[in-house]
Design a protein around this motif. Structure first.
Motif, PDB file in Angstrom:
ATOM      1  N   ALA A  99       0.931  -1.389   0.139  1.00 37.10           N
ATOM      2  CA  ALA A  99       0.089  -0.023   0.102  1.00 37.10           C
ATOM      3  C   ALA A  99       0.817   1.354   0.200  1.00 37.10           C
ATOM      4  O   ALA A  99       0.396   2.110  -0.813  1.00 37.10           O
ATOM      5  N   PHE A 100       1.894   1.113   0.647  1.00 38.71           N
ATOM      6  CA  PHE A 100       3.196   2.359   0.642  1.00 38.71           C
ATOM      7  C   PHE A 100       3.430   2.671  -0.815  1.00 38.71           C
ATOM      8  O   PHE A 100       3.376   3.845  -1.238  1.00 38.71           O
ATOM      9  N   CYS A 101       3.891   1.587  -1.456  1.00 36.95           N
ATOM     10  CA  CYS A 101       4.369   1.868  -2.707  1.00 36.95           C
ATOM     11  C   CYS A 101       3.213   2.152  -3.670  1.00 36.95           C
ATOM     12  O   CYS A 101       3.441   2.952  -4.825  1.00 36.95           O
ATOM     13  N   GLY A 102       2.024   1.420  -3.505  1.00 33.29           N
ATOM     14  CA  GLY A 102       0.872   1.851  -4.368  1.00 33.29           C
ATOM     15  C   GLY A 102       0.229   3.036  -4.349  1.00 33.29           C
ATOM     16  O   GLY A 102      -0.731   3.374  -5.306  1.00 33.29           O
ATOM     17  N   ARG A 103       0.700   4.068  -3.444  1.00 35.88           N
ATOM     18  CA  ARG A 103       0.232   5.379  -3.579  1.00 35.88           C
ATOM     19  C   ARG A 103       0.741   5.717  -5.057  1.00 35.88           C
ATOM     20  O   ARG A 103      -0.245   6.648  -5.595  1.00 35.88           O
ATOM     21  N   CYS A 104       1.627   5.565  -5.544  1.00 35.84           N
ATOM     22  CA  CYS A 104       1.914   5.974  -6.928  1.00 35.84           C
ATOM     23  C   CYS A 104       1.767   4.931  -7.870  1.00 35.84           C
ATOM     24  O   CYS A 104       1.384   5.473  -9.101  1.00 35.84           O
ATOM     25  N   HIS A 105       1.974   3.712  -7.409  1.00 39.03           N
ATOM     26  CA  HIS A 105       1.853   2.462  -8.613  1.00 39.03           C
ATOM     27  C   HIS A 105       0.524   2.072  -8.230  1.00 39.03           C
ATOM     28  O   HIS A 105       0.398   0.559  -8.157  1.00 39.03           O
ATOM     29  N   GLY A 107      -1.722   1.013 -10.625  1.00 41.35           N
ATOM     30  CA  GLY A 107      -2.362  -0.299 -11.283  1.00 41.35           C
ATOM     31  C   GLY A 107      -1.447  -1.315 -10.911  1.00 41.35           C
ATOM     32  O   GLY A 107      -1.995  -2.700 -10.837  1.00 41.35           O
ATOM     33  N   VAL A 108      -0.279  -1.036 -10.711  1.00 39.74           N
ATOM     34  CA  VAL A 108       0.698  -2.562 -10.091  1.00 39.74           C
ATOM     35  C   VAL A 108       0.010  -3.113  -8.972  1.00 39.74           C
ATOM     36  O   VAL A 108       0.110  -4.249  -8.527  1.00 39.74           O
ATOM     37  N   LEU A 109      -0.084  -2.118  -7.993  1.00 35.13           N
ATOM     38  CA  LEU A 109      -0.899  -2.625  -6.687  1.00 35.13           C
ATOM     39  C   LEU A 109      -2.098  -3.186  -6.783  1.00 35.13           C
ATOM     40  O   LEU A 109      -2.337  -4.436  -6.178  1.00 35.13           O
ATOM     41  N   GLN A 110      -2.971  -2.931  -7.798  1.00 37.54           N
ATOM     42  CA  GLN A 110      -4.237  -3.725  -7.977  1.00 37.54           C
ATOM     43  C   GLN A 110      -3.876  -5.202  -8.540  1.00 37.54           C
ATOM     44  O   GLN A 110      -4.754  -6.097  -8.019  1.00 37.54           O
ATOM     45  N   SER A 111      -2.918  -5.272  -9.493  1.00 38.77           N
ATOM     46  CA  SER A 111      -2.701  -6.522  -9.920  1.00 38.77           C
ATOM     47  C   SER A 111      -1.841  -7.425  -8.878  1.00 38.77           C
ATOM     48  O   SER A 111      -2.165  -8.528  -8.780  1.00 38.77           O
ATOM     49  N   TYR A 112      -1.143  -6.587  -8.358  1.00 42.79           N
ATOM     50  CA  TYR A 112      -0.417  -7.492  -7.050  1.00 42.79           C
ATOM     51  C   TYR A 112      -1.422  -8.005  -5.918  1.00 42.79           C
ATOM     52  O   TYR A 112      -1.303  -9.256  -5.782  1.00 42.79           O
ATOM     53  N   GLN A 113      -2.409  -7.306  -5.570  1.00 41.53           N
ATOM     54  CA  GLN A 113      -3.425  -7.721  -4.662  1.00 41.53           C
ATOM     55  C   GLN A 113      -4.149  -8.901  -5.054  1.00 41.53           C
ATOM     56  O   GLN A 113      -4.844  -9.686  -4.109  1.00 41.53           O
ATOM     57  N   ALA A 114      -4.293  -8.915  -6.376  1.00 42.86           N
ATOM     58  CA  ALA A 114      -5.030 -10.128  -6.860  1.00 42.86           C
ATOM     59  C   ALA A 114      -4.463 -11.505  -7.318  1.00 42.86           C
ATOM     60  O   ALA A 114      -4.869 -12.266  -7.568  1.00 42.86           O
ATOM     61  N   SER A 115      -3.053 -11.212  -7.029  1.00 44.71           N
ATOM     62  CA  SER A 115      -1.968 -12.148  -7.274  1.00 44.71           C
ATOM     63  C   SER A 115      -1.748 -13.359  -6.192  1.00 44.71           C
ATOM     64  O   SER A 115      -2.187 -13.031  -5.190  1.00 44.71           O
ATOM     65  N   ALA A 116      -1.022 -14.601  -6.495  1.00 39.53           N
ATOM     66  CA  ALA A 116      -0.551 -15.523  -5.737  1.00 39.53           C
ATOM     67  C   ALA A 116       0.310 -14.899  -4.580  1.00 39.53           C
ATOM     68  O   ALA A 116       0.336 -15.381  -3.642  1.00 39.53           O
ATOM     69  N   HIS A 117       0.962 -14.085  -5.076  1.00 38.95           N
ATOM     70  CA  HIS A 117       1.955 -13.495  -4.184  1.00 38.95           C
ATOM     71  C   HIS A 117       1.360 -12.598  -2.960  1.00 38.95           C
ATOM     72  O   HIS A 117       1.923 -12.925  -1.749  1.00 38.95           O
ATOM     73  N   ALA A 118       0.348 -11.924  -3.414  1.00 44.61           N
ATOM     74  CA  ALA A 118      -0.322 -11.383  -2.264  1.00 44.61           C
ATOM     75  C   ALA A 118      -0.857 -12.151  -1.290  1.00 44.61           C
ATOM     76  O   ALA A 118      -1.237 -11.965  -0.223  1.00 44.61           O
ATOM     77  N   THR A 119      -1.669 -13.152  -1.842  1.00 50.16           N
ATOM     78  CA  THR A 119      -2.577 -14.112  -1.050  1.00 50.16           C
ATOM     79  C   THR A 119      -1.632 -15.246  -0.478  1.00 50.16           C
ATOM     80  O   THR A 119      -2.273 -16.100   0.429  1.00 50.16           O
ATOM     81  N   LYS A 123       5.359 -15.497   6.680  1.00 49.24           N
ATOM     82  CA  LYS A 123       6.290 -14.354   7.151  1.00 49.24           C
ATOM     83  C   LYS A 123       7.128 -14.059   5.651  1.00 49.24           C
ATOM     84  O   LYS A 123       7.366 -12.902   5.345  1.00 49.24           O
ATOM     85  N   GLU A 124       7.185 -15.147   4.671  1.00 49.91           N
ATOM     86  CA  GLU A 124       8.078 -14.876   3.619  1.00 49.91           C
ATOM     87  C   GLU A 124       7.236 -14.516   2.382  1.00 49.91           C
ATOM     88  O   GLU A 124       7.927 -14.636   1.420  1.00 49.91           O
ATOM     89  N   LYS A 125       6.114 -13.985   2.663  1.00 52.38           N
ATOM     90  CA  LYS A 125       5.294 -13.595   1.529  1.00 52.38           C
ATOM     91  C   LYS A 125       5.955 -12.377   0.731  1.00 52.38           C
ATOM     92  O   LYS A 125       6.256 -11.448   1.255  1.00 52.38           O
ATOM     93  N   PRO A 126       6.074 -12.558  -0.551  1.00 47.14           N
ATOM     94  CA  PRO A 126       6.814 -11.492  -1.507  1.00 47.14           C
ATOM     95  C   PRO A 126       6.085 -10.186  -1.414  1.00 47.14           C
ATOM     96  O   PRO A 126       4.751 -10.320  -1.349  1.00 47.14           O
ATOM     97  N   HIS A 127       6.690  -9.000  -1.513  1.00 48.95           N
ATOM     98  CA  HIS A 127       6.100  -7.752  -1.878  1.00 48.95           C
ATOM     99  C   HIS A 127       6.963  -7.023  -2.649  1.00 48.95           C
ATOM    100  O   HIS A 127       7.912  -7.632  -3.179  1.00 48.95           O
ATOM    101  N   CYS A 128       6.794  -5.797  -2.593  1.00 50.60           N
ATOM    102  CA  CYS A 128       7.539  -5.034  -3.728  1.00 50.60           C
ATOM    103  C   CYS A 128       8.966  -4.985  -3.560  1.00 50.60           C
ATOM    104  O   CYS A 128       9.850  -5.132  -4.469  1.00 50.60           O
ATOM    105  N   VAL A 129       9.296  -4.906  -2.221  1.00 52.22           N
ATOM    106  CA  VAL A 129      10.820  -4.731  -2.045  1.00 52.22           C
ATOM    107  C   VAL A 129      11.590  -6.047  -2.177  1.00 52.22           C
ATOM    108  O   VAL A 129      12.794  -6.163  -2.426  1.00 52.22           O
ATOM    109  N   THR A 130      10.997  -7.287  -2.115  1.00 52.95           N
ATOM    110  CA  THR A 130      11.427  -8.512  -2.339  1.00 52.95           C
ATOM    111  C   THR A 130      12.170  -8.612  -3.699  1.00 52.95           C
ATOM    112  O   THR A 130      13.199  -9.190  -3.761  1.00 52.95           O
TER     113      THR A 130
END
Length: 270
Positions: A99-105, A107-119, A123-130
């Motif tokens: 959500a922090f990075c998604g303030r600018c990005h 469209g990318v945040l929306q795609s990520y939130q619906a992905s297997a990575h987000a779900t 603790k090892e769930k991947p996110h932007c910084v990964t």
């Protein structure tokens, strides 16, 4: 000494360019020097100074996005640079990074939130910084999808399929961008095509975060269709340019022929 009109024009041009150079360059330097976040942390050793060193080589720095662009605060006031009243956000918690990075990005945040990575769970769930790092953010490209990075968490097989499905589109976007730039450099109004390509590029970049081969294949086909339409418009520009050249050449021939006839006429009656 009295200068000829041509020399006076040249002198004015040189003076104007010199003035613009001298006045424009300090602005860039002042932007960097006036940012107290960079000034302070840039001189600190270890982990406190490391973010600035990483940031200097990032796509964020290249586009003029400073520390406060992400972390908030007042970059012009050292006493209040980290004041919440001035919008300082600090370092986000692990689960708040998307959500922090998604303030600018967005469209990318929306795609990520619906992905297997987000779900994913744990603790090892991947996110932007990964994948993108935190401060040394590199320009988005398919090079970020590689066996070394993806293989840290799972098999590279699916990631390879995603990369292969997107590779052709990335190449086409680059080629179309260059063609548009060429026509724009010739004075052609390419603003509408630039907007269409910008939208297509943003959609393309968000695809890598979907992590669904079938959905990516469907979307890349749609983006390719849009690129076909843009390329078709560029072909129309090429045809129009060709017609203008033919008309220009014909006009020159007519003028030369008229001049030749006039010269013959004069010789005849002289």
């Amino acid at each position: 000494m009295i200068l000829s009109p041509g020399k006076r024009t040249l002198e004015k041009l040189i003076l104007t360019c010199t003035f613009l150079f001298m006045t424009a360059c300090p602005v860039v330097a002042a932007d960097t020097a006036g940012n107290v976040c960079v000034q302070c942390h840039g001189t600190l050793p270890g982990r406190l100074g490391e973010p600035v060193a990483q940031w200097r080589g990032s796509i964020h720095a290249a586009n003029g996005i400073f520390c406060n662009g992400c972390h908030g605060g007042d970059p012009n006031d050292s006493a209040n640079a980290m004041s919440p009243a001035r919008g300082f956000l600090g370092v986000p918690k692990e689960n708040a990074i998307p959500a922090f990075c998604g303030r600018c990005h967005v469209g990318v945040l929306q795609s990520y939130q619906a992905s297997a990575h987000a779900t994913a769970q744990g603790k090892e769930k991947p996110h932007c910084v990964t994948c993108h790092s935190n401060h040394h953010v590199v320009k988005a490209s398919l090079d970020l999808i590689n066996e070394k990075s993806c293989g840290r968490c799972h098999s590279y097989d699916v990631a390879r399929q995603i990369k292969e499905a997107m590779a052709g589109v990335e190449t086409r976007i680059g080629m179309t961008e260059q063609r548009i730039a060429t026509f724009k450099g010739k004075g052609t109004d390419t603003s509408r095509l630039e907007q269409r390509l910008f939208a297509g590029r943003n959609r393309f970049h968000s695809l890598a975060h979907v992590v669904d081969v079938n959905l990516i294949t469907k979307n890349t086909a749609e983006i390719n269709a849009e690129l076909d339409a843009i390329d078709g418009a560029l072909e129309d520009f090429s045809k129009l340019e060709g017609k203008k050249k033919i008309i220009g050449a014909a006009a020159i021939v007519i003028v030369l022929a008229a001049a030749a006839l006039l010269a013959m006429y004069r010789r005849t009656y002289d």
